[in-house]
Design a protein around this motif. Structure first.
Motif, PDB file in Angstrom:
ATOM      1  N   GLU A  50     -18.772  -1.850 -37.245  1.00 34.66           N
ATOM      2  CA  GLU A  50     -17.808  -0.466 -37.436  1.00 34.66           C
ATOM      3  C   GLU A  50     -16.351  -0.639 -36.614  1.00 34.66           C
ATOM      4  O   GLU A  50     -16.041  -1.857 -36.585  1.00 34.66           O
ATOM      5  N   GLN A  51     -16.010   0.416 -36.962  1.00 31.77           N
ATOM      6  CA  GLN A  51     -14.130  -0.125 -36.805  1.00 31.77           C
ATOM      7  C   GLN A  51     -13.833   0.719 -35.754  1.00 31.77           C
ATOM      8  O   GLN A  51     -14.765   1.610 -34.914  1.00 31.77           O
ATOM      9  N   MET A  52     -12.593   0.100 -35.139  1.00 30.49           N
ATOM     10  CA  MET A  52     -11.954   0.412 -33.621  1.00 30.49           C
ATOM     11  C   MET A  52     -11.295   1.674 -33.794  1.00 30.49           C
ATOM     12  O   MET A  52     -11.227   2.248 -34.319  1.00 30.49           O
ATOM     13  N   GLU A  53     -10.858   2.193 -32.376  1.00 32.11           N
ATOM     14  CA  GLU A  53     -10.146   3.003 -32.986  1.00 32.11           C
ATOM     15  C   GLU A  53      -8.895   3.726 -34.134  1.00 32.11           C
ATOM     16  O   GLU A  53      -8.593   4.464 -34.215  1.00 32.11           O
ATOM     17  N   ASP A  54      -8.515   2.673 -34.194  1.00 32.61           N
ATOM     18  CA  ASP A  54      -7.033   2.391 -34.958  1.00 32.61           C
ATOM     19  C   ASP A  54      -7.209   1.918 -36.107  1.00 32.61           C
ATOM     20  O   ASP A  54      -6.529   2.357 -36.801  1.00 32.61           O
ATOM     21  N   SER A  81      -8.875  -0.235 -37.915  1.00 33.30           N
ATOM     22  CA  SER A  81      -9.430  -1.588 -37.790  1.00 33.30           C
ATOM     23  C   SER A  81     -10.551  -2.133 -37.730  1.00 33.30           C
ATOM     24  O   SER A  81     -11.353  -1.715 -36.899  1.00 33.30           O
ATOM     25  N   ALA A 108     -14.276  -4.006 -36.013  1.00 35.61           N
ATOM     26  CA  ALA A 108     -14.319  -5.267 -34.945  1.00 35.61           C
ATOM     27  C   ALA A 108     -14.843  -6.246 -34.793  1.00 35.61           C
ATOM     28  O   ALA A 108     -15.446  -6.581 -35.161  1.00 35.61           O
ATOM     29  N   TYR A 109     -13.923  -6.921 -36.269  1.00 37.89           N
ATOM     30  CA  TYR A 109     -13.734  -8.121 -36.441  1.00 37.89           C
ATOM     31  C   TYR A 109     -13.319  -8.686 -36.013  1.00 37.89           C
ATOM     32  O   TYR A 109     -11.961  -8.924 -36.795  1.00 37.89           O
ATOM     33  N   GLN A 122     -10.321  -9.686 -33.859  1.00 40.75           N
ATOM     34  CA  GLN A 122     -10.182  -8.967 -33.318  1.00 40.75           C
ATOM     35  C   GLN A 122      -9.381  -9.509 -32.008  1.00 40.75           C
ATOM     36  O   GLN A 122      -9.961 -10.372 -30.977  1.00 40.75           O
ATOM     37  N   SER A 151      -6.794  -9.041 -28.605  1.00 39.98           N
ATOM     38  CA  SER A 151      -6.105  -7.704 -28.099  1.00 39.98           C
ATOM     39  C   SER A 151      -4.600  -8.461 -27.762  1.00 39.98           C
ATOM     40  O   SER A 151      -3.889  -8.980 -28.140  1.00 39.98           O
ATOM     41  N   ASP A 198     -17.645  -7.788 -33.489  1.00 35.32           N
ATOM     42  CA  ASP A 198     -19.050  -7.344 -32.799  1.00 35.32           C
ATOM     43  C   ASP A 198     -19.065  -6.639 -34.381  1.00 35.32           C
ATOM     44  O   ASP A 198     -18.880  -6.280 -34.857  1.00 35.32           O
TER      45      ASP A 198
END
Length: 331
Positions: free
Chosen positions: A69-73, A75, A77-78, A80, A82, A91
């Motif tokens: 799945e994609q993050m809020e931005d 991108s 979720a791999y 990643q 912070s 994820d």
């Protein structure tokens, strides 16, 4: 009461009017202790194929598909990182067909047309009288597909651990196609000194798992469909032995536990898989298919043993009619 008449030879109601565990009711603390007492060396065997095996075999069952799945931005979720720390995170999710690879059949997997009401009309019913459309919701139902009763989560909650015993049909008969009836079963039990007890898991090695692995996710059904032994569900003495034995499950490295012939169905009033009918529909005996058994079977044969501790829970997935499994045998 969901039924007025139960099928001949069934145990419907014997474990209670609303029972959803079937023979798993016989998996008592004493039977788990019996399995634990079989552990002598602490060696463990994983009895699951990689879950992307065997490859395409049954049209409605497909290999697992991982996705991210994609993050809020936006991108993925791999990999990643912070902005505030040094951790790298992955994820993912998976689309998983529950009966593609090493699996358990739940009691919701297969029912029969049977006149449970006694009104002369056969209904679509499952173990202990649970009904299609009322308890087994199809994909056309707003809450379906979903097994409101007999789903695999019931088996998971039962604590699937106990004494397993191995029948090595490959060692007994080779890998040629063979329908194993009562006489062949008794010959194998006697020759391999297998002590089958009430509450046991019965495992059968036929050599199918090794063939599947050698095909590297490109299974050849023309070879596999005539490879190894399968139980002969047309043998009434074999079916009676399964009932009398008190076993809680039957597991094999082949595709269906029993021998079958899809090209020559038995007729409208008969089950094409009579052993499935007996086990899943009449007696509540769970079936395990496509297990990885050759390493355990070879070890047991080499050490003149047949029993072990089996730990084999399915996913606790509410409403599912089957589940992948990663069974562990400890010897």
């Amino acid at each position: 009461m969901r039924w007025k008449h139960r099928p001949e030879g069934s145990n419907w109601g014997d474990f209670g009017p609303d029972d959803q565990l079937g023979r798993m009711n016989l998996l008592t603390p004493e039977r788990r202790l019996a399995g634990i007492r079989e552990v002598q060396q602490g060696v463990a065997f994983t009895l699951s194929l990689p879950l992307d095996y065997p490859g395409p075999m049954v049209d409605m069952r497909k290999p697992p598909r991982l996705f991210v799945e994609q993050m809020e931005d936006g991108s993925p979720a791999y990999n990643q990182v912070s902005d505030h720390c040094s951790d790298v995170m992955c994820d993912d999710g998976v689309v998983l067909y529950t009966q593609f690879s090493t699996q358990w059949d739940s009691l919701a997997h297969m029912g029969q047309k049977f006149d449970a009401d006694g009104d002369g009309v056969a209904e679509k019913v499952y173990y202990n009288g649970y009904r299609a459309d009322e308890h087994m919701l199809g994909p056309d139902h707003p809450d379906g597909p979903y097994a409101r009763a007999l789903g695999i989560e019931n088996m998971a909650a039962a604590g699937v651990q106990g004494r397993g015993v191995m029948l090595n049909f490959k060692a007994m008969f080779g890998t040629d196609y063979r329908r194993v009836g009562y006489d062949d079963l008794m010959r194998t039990i006697d020759a391999q000194k297998v002590d089958v007890q009430k509450g046991d898991f019965l495992l059968m090695h036929v050599g199918y798992d090794e063939a599947v692995l050698s095909m590297n996710r490109q299974p050849d059904r023309s070879i596999l469909d005539i490879l190894g032994a399968g139980l002969d569900g047309s043998d009434p003495r074999l079916l009676q032995w399964i009932d009398d034995s008190g076993i809680v499950a039957i597991c094999s490295d082949n595709l269906a536990v029993e021998a079958y012939d899809w090209d020559n169905p038995p007729g409208a009033d008969h089950a094409i898989l009579p052993l499935h009918e007996l086990c899943l529909f009449k007696l509540g005996i769970h079936l395990g298919e496509l297990w990885l058994l050759h390493e355990l079977a070879d070890w047991l044969l080499a050490h003149n043993r047949s029993a072990f501790l089996l730990t084999a829970p399915p996913l606790r997935l509410p409403g599912s009619v089957g589940s992948p499994a990663t069974p562990i045998a400890t010897v």
